[in-house]
Design a protein around this motif. Structure first.
Motif, PDB file in Angstrom:
ATOM      1  N   PHE A 179      -3.924   9.882  11.149  1.00 55.20           N
ATOM      2  CA  PHE A 179      -3.298   8.847  10.336  1.00 55.20           C
ATOM      3  C   PHE A 179      -1.900   9.298   9.937  1.00 55.20           C
ATOM      4  N   LEU A 180      -0.900   8.424  10.190  1.00 52.17           N
ATOM      5  CA  LEU A 180       0.487   8.679   9.786  1.00 52.17           C
ATOM      6  C   LEU A 180       0.941   7.563   8.852  1.00 52.17           C
ATOM      7  N   LEU A 181       1.350   7.952   7.648  1.00 53.69           N
ATOM      8  CA  LEU A 181       1.840   7.034   6.620  1.00 53.69           C
ATOM      9  C   LEU A 181       3.350   7.200   6.500  1.00 53.69           C
ATOM     10  N   ILE A 182       4.100   6.092   6.462  1.00 53.45           N
ATOM     11  CA  ILE A 182       5.561   6.142   6.367  1.00 53.45           C
ATOM     12  C   ILE A 182       6.030   5.104   5.350  1.00 53.45           C
ATOM     13  N   HIS A 183       7.011   5.493   4.531  1.00 52.41           N
ATOM     14  CA  HIS A 183       7.526   4.557   3.522  1.00 52.41           C
ATOM     15  C   HIS A 183       8.961   4.922   3.162  1.00 52.41           C
ATOM     16  N   GLY A 184       9.739   3.937   2.706  1.00 55.28           N
ATOM     17  CA  GLY A 184      11.059   4.176   2.134  1.00 55.28           C
ATOM     18  C   GLY A 184      10.935   4.305   0.632  1.00 55.28           C
ATOM     19  N   SER A 185      11.631   5.266   0.046  1.00 50.29           N
ATOM     20  CA  SER A 185      11.445   5.520  -1.392  1.00 50.29           C
ATOM     21  C   SER A 185      12.057   4.417  -2.252  1.00 50.29           C
ATOM     22  N   ALA A 186      13.022   3.655  -1.710  1.00 53.71           N
ATOM     23  CA  ALA A 186      13.670   2.589  -2.488  1.00 53.71           C
ATOM     24  C   ALA A 186      13.246   1.205  -1.987  1.00 53.71           C
ATOM     25  N   ASP A 187      11.995   1.072  -1.622  1.00 50.20           N
ATOM     26  CA  ASP A 187      11.459  -0.207  -1.150  1.00 50.20           C
ATOM     27  C   ASP A 187      11.202  -1.103  -2.361  1.00 50.20           C
ATOM     28  N   ASP A 188      12.073  -2.118  -2.558  1.00 51.11           N
ATOM     29  CA  ASP A 188      11.922  -3.009  -3.707  1.00 51.11           C
ATOM     30  C   ASP A 188      10.856  -4.060  -3.475  1.00 51.11           C
ATOM     31  N   ASN A 189      10.406  -4.188  -2.216  1.00 54.24           N
ATOM     32  CA  ASN A 189       9.459  -5.223  -1.835  1.00 54.24           C
ATOM     33  C   ASN A 189       8.025  -4.688  -1.899  1.00 54.24           C
ATOM     34  N   VAL A 190       7.667  -3.822  -0.963  1.00 56.30           N
ATOM     35  CA  VAL A 190       6.370  -3.125  -1.010  1.00 56.30           C
ATOM     36  C   VAL A 190       6.656  -1.735  -1.573  1.00 56.30           C
ATOM     37  N   HIS A 191       6.345  -1.542  -2.821  1.00 52.57           N
ATOM     38  CA  HIS A 191       6.784  -0.335  -3.516  1.00 52.57           C
ATOM     39  C   HIS A 191       6.130   0.935  -2.966  1.00 52.57           C
ATOM     40  N   LEU A 192       6.867   2.029  -3.060  1.00 52.88           N
ATOM     41  CA  LEU A 192       6.353   3.331  -2.646  1.00 52.88           C
ATOM     42  C   LEU A 192       5.036   3.656  -3.360  1.00 52.88           C
ATOM     43  N   GLN A 193       4.826   3.054  -4.494  1.00 49.30           N
ATOM     44  CA  GLN A 193       3.569   3.194  -5.244  1.00 49.30           C
ATOM     45  C   GLN A 193       2.358   2.982  -4.326  1.00 49.30           C
ATOM     46  N   ASN A 194       2.465   2.040  -3.380  1.00 50.41           N
ATOM     47  CA  ASN A 194       1.358   1.774  -2.455  1.00 50.41           C
ATOM     48  C   ASN A 194       0.991   3.013  -1.660  1.00 50.41           C
ATOM     49  N   THR A 195       1.998   3.671  -1.096  1.00 44.84           N
ATOM     50  CA  THR A 195       1.733   4.867  -0.291  1.00 44.84           C
ATOM     51  C   THR A 195       1.309   6.038  -1.166  1.00 44.84           C
ATOM     52  N   MET A 196       1.926   6.177  -2.348  1.00 43.65           N
ATOM     53  CA  MET A 196       1.549   7.288  -3.234  1.00 43.65           C
ATOM     54  C   MET A 196       0.090   7.184  -3.678  1.00 43.65           C
ATOM     55  N   ARG A 197      -0.363   5.979  -3.938  1.00 46.53           N
ATOM     56  CA  ARG A 197      -1.771   5.795  -4.315  1.00 46.53           C
ATOM     57  C   ARG A 197      -2.693   6.091  -3.137  1.00 46.53           C
ATOM     58  N   MET A 198      -2.242   5.712  -1.933  1.00 44.92           N
ATOM     59  CA  MET A 198      -3.017   6.007  -0.728  1.00 44.92           C
ATOM     60  C   MET A 198      -3.098   7.521  -0.512  1.00 44.92           C
ATOM     61  N   VAL A 199      -1.960   8.194  -0.671  1.00 45.91           N
ATOM     62  CA  VAL A 199      -1.920   9.653  -0.496  1.00 45.91           C
ATOM     63  C   VAL A 199      -2.888  10.335  -1.453  1.00 45.91           C
ATOM     64  N   GLU A 200      -2.862   9.934  -2.704  1.00 51.76           N
ATOM     65  CA  GLU A 200      -3.754  10.547  -3.697  1.00 51.76           C
ATOM     66  C   GLU A 200      -5.220  10.270  -3.377  1.00 51.76           C
ATOM     67  N   ALA A 201      -5.515   9.053  -2.943  1.00 49.58           N
ATOM     68  CA  ALA A 201      -6.900   8.715  -2.589  1.00 49.58           C
ATOM     69  C   ALA A 201      -7.383   9.555  -1.409  1.00 49.58           C
ATOM     70  N   LEU A 202      -6.513   9.750  -0.417  1.00 49.19           N
ATOM     71  CA  LEU A 202      -6.873  10.560   0.753  1.00 49.19           C
ATOM     72  C   LEU A 202      -7.080  12.024   0.365  1.00 49.19           C
ATOM     73  N   ILE A 203      -6.223  12.510  -0.520  1.00 50.92           N
ATOM     74  CA  ILE A 203      -6.354  13.903  -0.971  1.00 50.92           C
ATOM     75  C   ILE A 203      -7.690  14.091  -1.683  1.00 50.92           C
ATOM     76  N   GLN A 204      -8.004  13.179  -2.572  1.00 53.81           N
ATOM     77  CA  GLN A 204      -9.247  13.307  -3.338  1.00 53.81           C
ATOM     78  C   GLN A 204     -10.483  13.107  -2.458  1.00 53.81           C
ATOM     79  N   ALA A 205     -10.294  12.396  -1.334  1.00 54.43           N
ATOM     80  CA  ALA A 205     -11.403  12.244  -0.377  1.00 54.43           C
ATOM     81  C   ALA A 205     -11.439  13.413   0.614  1.00 54.43           C
ATOM     82  N   ASP A 206     -10.514  14.377   0.431  1.00 52.84           N
ATOM     83  CA  ASP A 206     -10.410  15.559   1.294  1.00 52.84           C
ATOM     84  C   ASP A 206     -10.209  15.167   2.756  1.00 52.84           C
TER      85      ASP A 206
END
Length: 744
Positions: A662-689
């Protein structure tokens, strides 16, 4: 001995000849403009109907001009204005005519704010006197001529102003504008993005009144993004962004009377609790304003007529309702008698309707199991409506003419593919833009009565010729039956395809409501990337599943309240079915997408973990709870009303199922789909090991571009595909090289 010595030389020339005809497409070429197409920029049909103007750029002089051409001869008639003769600007990037075409508004130093909104410096050029007038000595928004061309209204710092071009005086007409609080005459972020308009003010026909929408954003939650830049400390961008279920801006409709210098609020005679005003438009009667009001669920759209001369008396003339949602369009057209043309999906397909000024249905103009995809206008002389539709198949577009009474329909375009028209002001000619999967864009002048070709204006034959040197494959259009539906599909195979071999497959999709990716049109940049991947040995596939557009309302709206359920089921089922084909390696299937497509590819990899080996998600929505009100609630209602619809189909709820790469990619200044989406995904994946790869592009918005950014992005994605799906390809290539060495 002599023969053996010359063999390598003969082989070299043979290889050179072959490679000259079969060059590999490279990522650098895709992103450096090698395959760019010639286009016609900022075309405007002149009022006389016999001429058109185009914005031209002189690269040597570094200047721009507005040049006028004759429709019949295509010869240049004159240059209306050149930036070389204007002291206030080196060059301009856009132009707008006054109604009588005696003046032009010229834009320079334009800066983007969001997707559609900009600020810039503007000059008025008078073609009679050749004088120029600076509208304002600061960057302004949406300057617009009054109907007689004597004034320009514009927005600055959330307030509205009117400049009198005769006296030079500027009058401020609103005073309460404040950043992140009150906006007058310009849309807020969510209206701009989802209702696709910026200028929320309009002159009436006589030029003595301006109607506008006011946005009170006070209660809208604020979103903030760090912009890192090059300084010691980052800047913070803060703006109002209503996420699903949160407070929207409170909108109100206002009227400014230039003669009396009075400002009034217009209130319609219906009690709306939470509503939108997605469109306002003056009728042919300069006293009557139309306004569209829509409830928050967007399944009711009301068309109001407001008599601004009679105490702003309001009358509801049309109520459009739908079990799912009603689309907002720009197709409303008022005829001389103030009857109007309207488009609707109420019979199951998007069609054209004619109503009286009181909202009584006169007749349904178009009818059939196909969609009207564009409305071009109405010619009162011939009483004909011009439109674009899918009558020739949902992946194609043709231009048609039909009488207002629904009779005498004529197909005006002849070639199968994607046709779109720009009509002359008197509807005597149209410039047709045509392309299909094998023909780059062609611009032709056509007779509007018959559609007959008059002349070719511009083509891309040089690009087509250049591509003959490259190794390319046909884009094969078919359908695939999945879950009881024949879904549109295209497939690109390697140029040296061998049905006895097995190939890895990469699927691309977007899948958003009403969208279309399987279309018979010329290449975009991604198509060249797919050709590059095909020449490496991949099969590329794209399928428009349930929820996509142009196959009727039922097919499109089946995903209502369940975004990501049926669309994902279709992609997984399609991958399984394609994996049964002998030439596709079912153990090496990947999927990728951007934005809604990133949401989809994430879900497909998690839910289809026995089907997909890898996925790439670029700028994905990972929970619809994080996205804006207008788009999300149109399809999902609110999270408070539909929590399971939001959470059951969120990729965040399925990270534990991840098995592939799985490869996740995002722009940090995305005013439309906020980086928050990817950061929450990253944290969920980390906690799921779960192991995964990810990349954040600093200060990039939803488009992730600029400088080397796109090239870097596509190199990263290509490498990831090669490393996850392409190991066997490397081995095959190595074996082929060894065989060549043995033969030599």
């Amino acid at each position: 001995m002599g023969f053996l010595k010359s063999l390598p030389l003969i082989f070299f020339f043979a290889i050179t000849l072959v490679t000259a005809q079969e060059k590999d497409i490279t990522l650098d070429e895709i992103w450096n403009g090698t395959f760019s197409t010639q286009r016609m920029d900022a075309l405007h049909s002149m009022k006389n109907g016999q001429q058109y103007s185009v914005l031209n750029f002189d690269r040597q002089a570094r200047s721009t001009s507005v040049d006028v051409y004759d429709y019949k001869t295509l010869a240049k008639v004159k240059t209306l204005v050149s930036s070389a003769n204007i002291e206030q600007m080196q060059y301009f990037t856009n132009y707008t005519f006054s109604q009588d075409e005696s003046k032009l508004l010229l834009a320079s130093e334009v800066e983007s704010i969001y997707r559609h909104s900009t600020v810039g410096k503007y000059v008025v050029y008078d073609t009679n006197t050749q004088n120029t007038t600076l509208v304002a000595n600061k960057k302004i928004q949406e300057p617009t001529f009054s109907p007689d061309g004597s004034k320009v209204a514009y927005a600055y710092k959330n307030n509205l102003f009117v400049k009198d071009l005769n006296s030079g005086a500027t009058k401020q007409i609103t005073f309460d504008g404040e950043v992140n609080k009150i906006i007058n005459g310009i849309t807020d972020w969510v209206y701009e993005e989802e209702f696709a308009f910026v200028r929320a003010f309009q002159w009436n026909a006589s030029g003595d009144r301006i109607a506008f929408i006011r946005f009170d954003e006070s209660a809208v939650p604020e979103f903030s993004m760090d912009v890192y830049g090059t300084g010691l400390y980052p800047d913070q961008q803060e703006f109002k962004y209503p996420k699903a279920g949160e407070a929207n801006a409170v909108v109100s409709l206002h009227l400014y009377d230039l003669k009396s210098d009075k400002l009034n609020e217009i209130q319609v005679s219906k009690d709306y609790n939470d509503f939108y005003i997605p469109r306002i438009k003056w009728t042919k009667d300069s006293d009557v304003l139309s306004a569209q009001f829509m409830n928050r669920h967007q399944n009711e759209l009301d068309l109001w007529m407001i008599n601004t001369k009679n105490n702003n008396k309001t009358k509801l003339v049309l109520e459009e309702t739908d079990k799912a949602y009603v689309d907002v369009t720009d197709n409303l057209t008022f005829l001389k008698d103030n009857s109007f043309i309207w488009t609707s999906e109420k019979d199951g397909f998007n069609h054209i309707y004619h109503y009286s000024k009181d909202g009584k249905l006169i007749n349904q103009v178009t009818l059939g199991n196909w969609e009207v995809t564009n409305y071009y206008g109405y010619d009162p002389k011939t009483e004909r409506i011009f439109y674009q539709s899918t009558e020739n198949g949902s992946i194609n577009r043709d231009v048609y003419a039909i009488k207002l009474n629904g009779r005498d329909k004529v197909r005006l375009t002849k070639s199968e593919g994607t046709n779109s028209a720009a009509f002359s002001a008197d509807f005597s000619y149209f410039i047709n833009t045509f392309s299909n999967a094998t023909t780059p864009p062609e611009y032709t002048l056509n007779n509007a009565a018959s559609g007959d070709l008059i002349k070719s204006i511009k083509d891309n034959d040089k690009l087509a010729e250049k591509l003959l040197d490259y190794k390319t494959s046909e884009k094969e259009f078919t359908t695939i039956n999945i879950n009881g539906n024949d879904l549109n599909m295209w497939m690109v195979k390697p140029a040296n395809f061998d049905a006895k071999k097995q190939y890895p497959m990469l699927m691309y999709q977007y899948s958003g409501p009403g969208s279309q990716q399987v279309a018979n049109r010329w290449n975009g940049a991604n198509d060249y990337w797919y050709q590059m991947l095909a020449q490496k040995g991949y099969i590329i596939v794209c399928i428009d599943g349930r929820g996509t557009g142009f196959k009727g309302a039922e097919f499109k709206k089946v995903t209502q309240k369940e975004l990501g359920k049926y669309e994902v089921e279709d992609q997984i089922a399609a991958a399984k079915k394609l994996g049964e084909r002998p030439y596709i390696d079912a153990s090496r299937i990947g999927i990728w997408g951007w934005s809604y497509g990133g949401f989809m590819s994430s879900n497909a990899l998690f839910k289809g973990n026995d089907v997909f080996k890898m996925a790439i998600a670029v700028a994905p929505v990972t929970s619809w709870r994080f996205y804006d009100t207008i788009y999300t609630e149109r399809y999902m209602t609110t999270p408070q009303e539909n929590p399971s619809g939001y959470d059951d189909n969120s990729p965040l709820s399925h990270v534990d199922k991840l098995k592939g790469d799985f490869l996740l990619i995002h722009g940090s200044a995305d005013d439309n789909v906020h980086l928050q989406n990817t950061m929450r995904m990253v944290e969920a994946l980390i906690q799921a090991d779960k192991q995964f790869e990810w990349m954040v592009y600093p200060d990039d918005n939803h488009g992730i571009y600029g400088g080397n950014t796109r090239l870097h992005l596509y190199k990263k994605m290509t490498n990831f595909i090669d490393n996850t799906l392409g190991d066997k390809l490397k081995n095959d290539a190595s074996e082929e090289n060894d065989q060549v060495k043995i033969k030599l």
